[in-house]
Design a protein around this motif. Structure first.
Motif, PDB file in Angstrom:
ATOM      1  N   ARG A 266      26.929   6.445  -2.240  1.00 43.05           N
ATOM      2  CA  ARG A 266      27.621   6.776  -3.476  1.00 43.05           C
ATOM      3  C   ARG A 266      28.086   5.481  -4.143  1.00 43.05           C
ATOM      4  O   ARG A 266      28.591   4.575  -3.485  1.00 43.05           O
ATOM      5  N   GLU A 267      27.906   5.408  -5.457  1.00 47.30           N
ATOM      6  CA  GLU A 267      28.257   4.192  -6.178  1.00 47.30           C
ATOM      7  C   GLU A 267      29.084   4.514  -7.415  1.00 47.30           C
ATOM      8  O   GLU A 267      28.931   5.581  -8.015  1.00 47.30           O
ATOM      9  N   LEU A 268      29.904   3.556  -7.778  1.00 47.77           N
ATOM     10  CA  LEU A 268      30.699   3.698  -8.985  1.00 47.77           C
ATOM     11  C   LEU A 268      29.808   3.604 -10.210  1.00 47.77           C
ATOM     12  O   LEU A 268      28.964   2.716 -10.315  1.00 47.77           O
ATOM     13  N   VAL A 269      30.030   4.511 -11.148  1.00 44.01           N
ATOM     14  CA  VAL A 269      29.343   4.450 -12.437  1.00 44.01           C
ATOM     15  C   VAL A 269      30.286   3.895 -13.497  1.00 44.01           C
ATOM     16  O   VAL A 269      29.961   2.926 -14.192  1.00 44.01           O
ATOM     17  N   ALA A 270      31.458   4.499 -13.604  1.00 36.23           N
ATOM     18  CA  ALA A 270      32.433   4.059 -14.605  1.00 36.23           C
ATOM     19  C   ALA A 270      33.795   4.612 -14.226  1.00 36.23           C
ATOM     20  O   ALA A 270      33.885   5.662 -13.588  1.00 36.23           O
ATOM     21  N   LYS A 271      34.836   3.896 -14.626  1.00 36.15           N
ATOM     22  CA  LYS A 271      36.173   4.403 -14.412  1.00 36.15           C
ATOM     23  C   LYS A 271      37.063   4.026 -15.590  1.00 36.15           C
ATOM     24  O   LYS A 271      36.798   3.046 -16.289  1.00 36.15           O
ATOM     25  N   VAL A 272      38.086   4.844 -15.781  1.00 39.59           N
ATOM     26  CA  VAL A 272      39.076   4.571 -16.823  1.00 39.59           C
ATOM     27  C   VAL A 272      40.444   4.562 -16.163  1.00 39.59           C
ATOM     28  O   VAL A 272      40.779   5.451 -15.384  1.00 39.59           O
ATOM     29  N   PHE A 273      41.214   3.534 -16.461  1.00 42.79           N
ATOM     30  CA  PHE A 273      42.527   3.378 -15.866  1.00 42.79           C
ATOM     31  C   PHE A 273      43.577   4.085 -16.718  1.00 42.79           C
ATOM     32  O   PHE A 273      43.338   4.423 -17.884  1.00 42.79           O
ATOM     33  N   SER A 274      44.731   4.298 -16.119  1.00 40.44           N
ATOM     34  CA  SER A 274      45.780   5.054 -16.802  1.00 40.44           C
ATOM     35  C   SER A 274      46.165   4.401 -18.120  1.00 40.44           C
ATOM     36  O   SER A 274      46.541   5.086 -19.077  1.00 40.44           O
ATOM     37  N   GLY A 275      46.039   3.092 -18.206  1.00 43.56           N
ATOM     38  CA  GLY A 275      46.371   2.392 -19.437  1.00 43.56           C
ATOM     39  C   GLY A 275      45.275   2.409 -20.470  1.00 43.56           C
ATOM     40  O   GLY A 275      45.471   1.971 -21.611  1.00 43.56           O
ATOM     41  N   GLY A 276      44.093   2.929 -20.073  1.00 42.43           N
ATOM     42  CA  GLY A 276      43.000   3.080 -21.023  1.00 42.43           C
ATOM     43  C   GLY A 276      41.860   2.090 -20.852  1.00 42.43           C
ATOM     44  O   GLY A 276      40.803   2.254 -21.466  1.00 42.43           O
ATOM     45  N   SER A 277      42.035   1.075 -20.037  1.00 45.37           N
ATOM     46  CA  SER A 277      40.940   0.136 -19.834  1.00 45.37           C
ATOM     47  C   SER A 277      39.843   0.789 -19.002  1.00 45.37           C
ATOM     48  O   SER A 277      40.084   1.768 -18.297  1.00 45.37           O
ATOM     49  N   THR A 278      38.643   0.223 -19.126  1.00 41.69           N
ATOM     50  CA  THR A 278      37.482   0.830 -18.471  1.00 41.69           C
ATOM     51  C   THR A 278      36.680  -0.207 -17.692  1.00 41.69           C
ATOM     52  O   THR A 278      36.711  -1.405 -17.989  1.00 41.69           O
ATOM     53  N   ASN A 279      35.964   0.270 -16.686  1.00 37.01           N
ATOM     54  CA  ASN A 279      35.000  -0.528 -15.931  1.00 37.01           C
ATOM     55  C   ASN A 279      33.683   0.216 -15.892  1.00 37.01           C
ATOM     56  O   ASN A 279      33.668   1.454 -15.815  1.00 37.01           O
ATOM     57  N   TYR A 280      32.592  -0.541 -15.916  1.00 40.63           N
ATOM     58  CA  TYR A 280      31.271   0.073 -15.827  1.00 40.63           C
ATOM     59  C   TYR A 280      30.414  -0.681 -14.813  1.00 40.63           C
ATOM     60  O   TYR A 280      30.532  -1.902 -14.660  1.00 40.63           O
TER      61      TYR A 280
ATOM     62  N   ARG B 205      26.122  -0.180 -18.155  1.00 41.15           N
ATOM     63  CA  ARG B 205      26.899  -0.759 -19.263  1.00 41.15           C
ATOM     64  C   ARG B 205      26.038  -0.814 -20.522  1.00 41.15           C
ATOM     65  O   ARG B 205      24.890  -1.245 -20.510  1.00 41.15           O
ATOM     66  N   GLY B 206      26.615  -0.346 -21.618  1.00 46.75           N
ATOM     67  CA  GLY B 206      25.898  -0.299 -22.889  1.00 46.75           C
ATOM     68  C   GLY B 206      25.162   1.005 -23.129  1.00 46.75           C
ATOM     69  O   GLY B 206      24.747   1.280 -24.257  1.00 46.75           O
ATOM     70  N   ARG B 207      24.992   1.804 -22.075  1.00 47.15           N
ATOM     71  CA  ARG B 207      24.317   3.104 -22.215  1.00 47.15           C
ATOM     72  C   ARG B 207      25.282   4.263 -21.981  1.00 47.15           C
ATOM     73  O   ARG B 207      25.130   5.316 -22.611  1.00 47.15           O
ATOM     74  N   PHE B 208      26.218   4.072 -21.065  1.00 42.78           N
ATOM     75  CA  PHE B 208      27.167   5.139 -20.732  1.00 42.78           C
ATOM     76  C   PHE B 208      28.547   4.770 -21.288  1.00 42.78           C
ATOM     77  O   PHE B 208      28.914   3.598 -21.349  1.00 42.78           O
ATOM     78  N   THR B 209      29.300   5.806 -21.632  1.00 43.65           N
ATOM     79  CA  THR B 209      30.670   5.618 -22.097  1.00 43.65           C
ATOM     80  C   THR B 209      31.577   6.616 -21.406  1.00 43.65           C
ATOM     81  O   THR B 209      31.291   7.825 -21.425  1.00 43.65           O
ATOM     82  N   ILE B 210      32.655   6.120 -20.821  1.00 43.92           N
ATOM     83  CA  ILE B 210      33.660   6.999 -20.233  1.00 43.92           C
ATOM     84  C   ILE B 210      34.826   7.094 -21.209  1.00 43.92           C
ATOM     85  O   ILE B 210      35.247   6.088 -21.784  1.00 43.92           O
ATOM     86  N   PHE B 211      35.308   8.298 -21.434  1.00 41.90           N
ATOM     87  CA  PHE B 211      36.454   8.477 -22.297  1.00 41.90           C
ATOM     88  C   PHE B 211      37.212   9.716 -21.840  1.00 41.90           C
ATOM     89  O   PHE B 211      36.727  10.490 -21.014  1.00 41.90           O
ATOM     90  N   ARG B 212      38.387   9.894 -22.371  1.00 39.48           N
ATOM     91  CA  ARG B 212      39.242  10.962 -21.881  1.00 39.48           C
ATOM     92  C   ARG B 212      39.935  11.681 -23.020  1.00 39.48           C
ATOM     93  O   ARG B 212      40.083  11.133 -24.124  1.00 39.48           O
ATOM     94  N   ASP B 213      40.350  12.892 -22.747  1.00 40.27           N
ATOM     95  CA  ASP B 213      41.203  13.677 -23.635  1.00 40.27           C
ATOM     96  C   ASP B 213      42.451  13.992 -22.816  1.00 40.27           C
ATOM     97  O   ASP B 213      42.447  14.903 -21.998  1.00 40.27           O
ATOM     98  N   THR B 214      43.487  13.214 -23.028  1.00 42.56           N
ATOM     99  CA  THR B 214      44.673  13.354 -22.188  1.00 42.56           C
ATOM    100  C   THR B 214      45.376  14.692 -22.412  1.00 42.56           C
ATOM    101  O   THR B 214      45.992  15.226 -21.497  1.00 42.56           O
ATOM    102  N   GLY B 215      45.254  15.244 -23.589  1.00 42.65           N
ATOM    103  CA  GLY B 215      45.885  16.532 -23.868  1.00 42.65           C
ATOM    104  C   GLY B 215      45.252  17.681 -23.102  1.00 42.65           C
ATOM    105  O   GLY B 215      45.899  18.680 -22.820  1.00 42.65           O
ATOM    106  N   LYS B 216      43.971  17.507 -22.770  1.00 39.90           N
ATOM    107  CA  LYS B 216      43.249  18.550 -22.044  1.00 39.90           C
ATOM    108  C   LYS B 216      43.052  18.197 -20.571  1.00 39.90           C
ATOM    109  O   LYS B 216      42.419  18.955 -19.835  1.00 39.90           O
TER     110      LYS B 216
END
Length: 116
Positions: free
Chosen positions: A45-59, A64-75
């Protein structure tokens, strides 16, 4: 106990797009980070992408450049938008929530298959 429910996997042709969704059973701000991992047959198993509580991201370099991680904090949802999919992106994708006390929660996994 935290529940993570994934959806959005499926089959797509090379160059196509898919969006994965992960719904958490509690506020995603309660986690240090949330991310997507994948596991292909015979591979670790490998990391694809992550988003930190402050909003920063790792890929991972491979997405990188093809995938995007994002969040809807309200949902309490985290998404993975996957574009320009390649054969090598075929895997089971897992949603992960990592807490500040180093505990990990996992979703059940969703299959992504890239084939002609």
């Amino acid at each position: 106990q935290v529940q993570l429910v994934e959806s959005g996997g499926g089959s797509v042709q090379p160059g196509g797009s898919l969006r994965l969704s992960c719904t958490a059973s509690r506020s995603i701000f309660s986690f240090e980070n949330m991310g997507w991992y994948r596991q292909a047959p015979g591979k670790q198993r490998e990391l694809v992408a992550k988003v930190f509580s402050g909003g920063s991201t790792n890929y991972a370099d491979s997405v990188r450049g093809r995938f995007t991680i994002f969040r809807d904090t309200g949902k309490n949802m985290v998404y993975l938008q996957m574009n320009s999919l390649k054969y090598e992106d075929t895997a089971v994708y897992y949603c992960n929530a990592h807490t500040i006390v180093k505990r990990d929660y996992w979703g059940q996994g969703t299959q992504v298959t890239v084939s002609a």
